[in-house]
Scaffold this active site. Structure first.
Site, PDB file in Angstrom:
ATOM      1  N   ASP A  87      -1.062  -1.520  -4.316  1.00 33.90           N
ATOM      2  CA  ASP A  87      -2.523  -1.654  -3.480  1.00 33.90           C
ATOM      3  C   ASP A  87      -3.286  -0.163  -3.271  1.00 33.90           C
ATOM      4  OD1 ASP A  87      -4.691  -3.356  -2.834  1.00 33.90           O
ATOM      5  OD2 ASP A  87      -3.787  -3.547  -0.590  1.00 33.90           O
TER       6      ASP A  87
ATOM      7  N   HIS B 277     -10.815  -7.937  -3.063  1.00 34.52           N
ATOM      8  CA  HIS B 277     -10.113  -7.450  -1.994  1.00 34.52           C
ATOM      9  C   HIS B 277     -10.804  -7.733  -0.831  1.00 34.52           C
ATOM     10  CE1 HIS B 277      -7.545  -4.166  -3.769  1.00 34.52           C
ATOM     11  NE2 HIS B 277      -8.099  -4.734  -4.890  1.00 34.52           N
TER      12      HIS B 277
ATOM     13  N   ILE C 289      -5.013 -10.545   0.859  1.00 29.69           N
ATOM     14  CA  ILE C 289      -4.887 -11.057   1.864  1.00 29.69           C
ATOM     15  C   ILE C 289      -4.018 -10.243   2.954  1.00 29.69           C
ATOM     16  CG2 ILE C 289      -4.480 -12.918   3.562  1.00 29.69           C
ATOM     17  CD1 ILE C 289      -5.401 -14.755   1.528  1.00 29.69           C
TER      18      ILE C 289
ATOM     19  N   SER D 201       0.769  -1.173  -0.026  1.00 33.89           N
ATOM     20  CA  SER D 201       0.014   0.045  -0.013  1.00 33.89           C
ATOM     21  C   SER D 201       0.971   1.254  -0.182  1.00 33.89           C
ATOM     22  CB  SER D 201      -1.044   0.128   1.073  1.00 33.89           C
ATOM     23  OG  SER D 201      -0.030   0.036   2.289  1.00 33.89           O
TER      24      SER D 201
ATOM     25  N   SER E 299      -9.628 -11.595   3.883  1.00 28.11           N
ATOM     26  CA  SER E 299      -9.065 -12.544   5.046  1.00 28.11           C
ATOM     27  C   SER E 299     -10.050 -13.151   5.453  1.00 28.11           C
ATOM     28  CB  SER E 299      -8.316 -11.207   5.926  1.00 28.11           C
ATOM     29  OG  SER E 299      -7.092 -11.208   5.379  1.00 28.11           O
TER      30      SER E 299
END
EC number: 4.1.2.13
Length: 332
Positions: free
Chosen positions: A93, A234, A278, A56, A237
């Site tokens: 990201d 996205h 993840i 990110s 998780s």
């Protein structure tokens, strides 16, 4: 200016084509430090899985762009040292501007995401197209991920209170006008470790929150509109209960934690979903291990003694994801 090929990296073009055809998804694991990177490479080498190293903008600031570029180069060399030359992608990201995407491309990223999903549709199209024009004009083609729909939750600097599902009737036009190589969609996943409110969930006999199912009907309609086109999830998780309980056992407080059940991710990975992001699961695995060590060994102060177990737990988790959830093991 650095080409990703000089670092030994690849873009996602061929990887995604193979994944869509083969009915599996490639893991996109976020990282920002050495131990996370070691765990990712070890797990993917041992399972023979391609991997997307995902960063990110916040992680890039944290790690430093120069150090990060050389960590990616080191990851390629480390995999070779371990005996398997797995395909490795370095991906931005949630890039939020043309300038950030250009900066990452020029520093060696092989793939970028431009996230204009919070913008009006026409502005999202215009911004995504500009990024694609720059990335695709490079001598070494850089792949671009766009996004339609908004995921709720918090991920670094990305914050949204409510999800907005992707509208299937927009996807064909968006892909055609922008030229993106893959498309992130919203079908019910969310960022963070508390992906749904308790009111959105039910509870099982043990009191564990059970989330609502993903909107596979939307995914199916999208696949009809753009058959064979690479789709990205996205906020995927699973937020394992055992990690949440371990964190709380050793002093943490993570109320109302709930993720995406692995059986739903397995189903998604067999469709056109070829990239699954993840991050929160990795954070939970490492935090659980670190808290356990520092609580049970109160005189410990050597970072290797708690970061090492955290790395090992993360590796174990990602090997499981590759083999048992995403189907990427053996695909390198």
């Amino acid at each position: 200016m650095t080409s990703y090929k000089a670092l030994g990296l690849v873009n996602t073009k061929d990887l995604f084509a193979k994944a869509v055809k083969g009915g599996y998804a490639i893991p996109a694991y976020n990282f920002n430090n050495l131990e996370q990177l070691q765990a990712i490479i070890q797990a993917c080498v041992e399972t023979r899985s391609p991997v997307i190293l995902q960063v990110s903008s916040g992680a890039r600031k944290y790690a430093n762009a120069t150090l990060l570029r050389n960590m990616a180069r080191g990851a390629v060399e480390y995999a070779h040292e371990l005996g398997v030359d797995i395909p490795i992608v370095l991906h931005l990201d949630h890039g939020d501007s043309l300038e950030l995407c250009i900066d990452c491309i020029e520093s060696g990223f092989s793939s970028v995401m431009i996230d204009g999903s919070a913008l009006p549709y026409d502005e999202n199209v215009a911004l995504s197209r500009k990024v694609c024009e720059y990335a695709h004009a490079r001598a070494d083609y850089v792949t671009v991920e766009g996004e339609l729909g908004v995921l709720a939750g918090v991920e670094d600097d990305v914050v949204a209170e409510k999800s907005h599902y992707t509208m299937p009737d927009e996807v064909e036009d968006f892909v055609k006008k922008t030229g993106v190589d893959s498309l992130a969609i919203s079908i019910g996943t969310s960022h963070g470790r508390a992906k749904f409110t308790p009111e959105q969930c039910t509870r099982n006999a043990d009191g564990v929150l059970i989330p609502p199912p993903l909107r596979f009907d939307i995914l199916a309609e999208i696949e009809k509109r753009i058959p064979g086109f690479p789709i990205v999830l996205h906020g995927a998780s699973s937020v394992p209960v055992e990690y949440v309980r371990e964190v709380e056992r050793y002093g943490g407080n993570l109320p109302d934690s709930v993720g995406i059940p692995e059986e739903q991710l397995r189903k998604a990975a067999k469709s056109a979903v070829c990239k699954v992001n993840i991050d929160s699961d990795g954070r939970l695995a490492m935090t659980a291990a670190i808290r356990r060590v520092l609580t049970t060994k109160v005189d410990e102060f050597d970072p290797r003694k708690y970061l090492g177990p955290a790395r090992d737990e993360l590796k174990k988790l990602y090997m499981h994801k590759n083999k048992e959830v995403l189907g990427s093991a053996g695909r390198a």
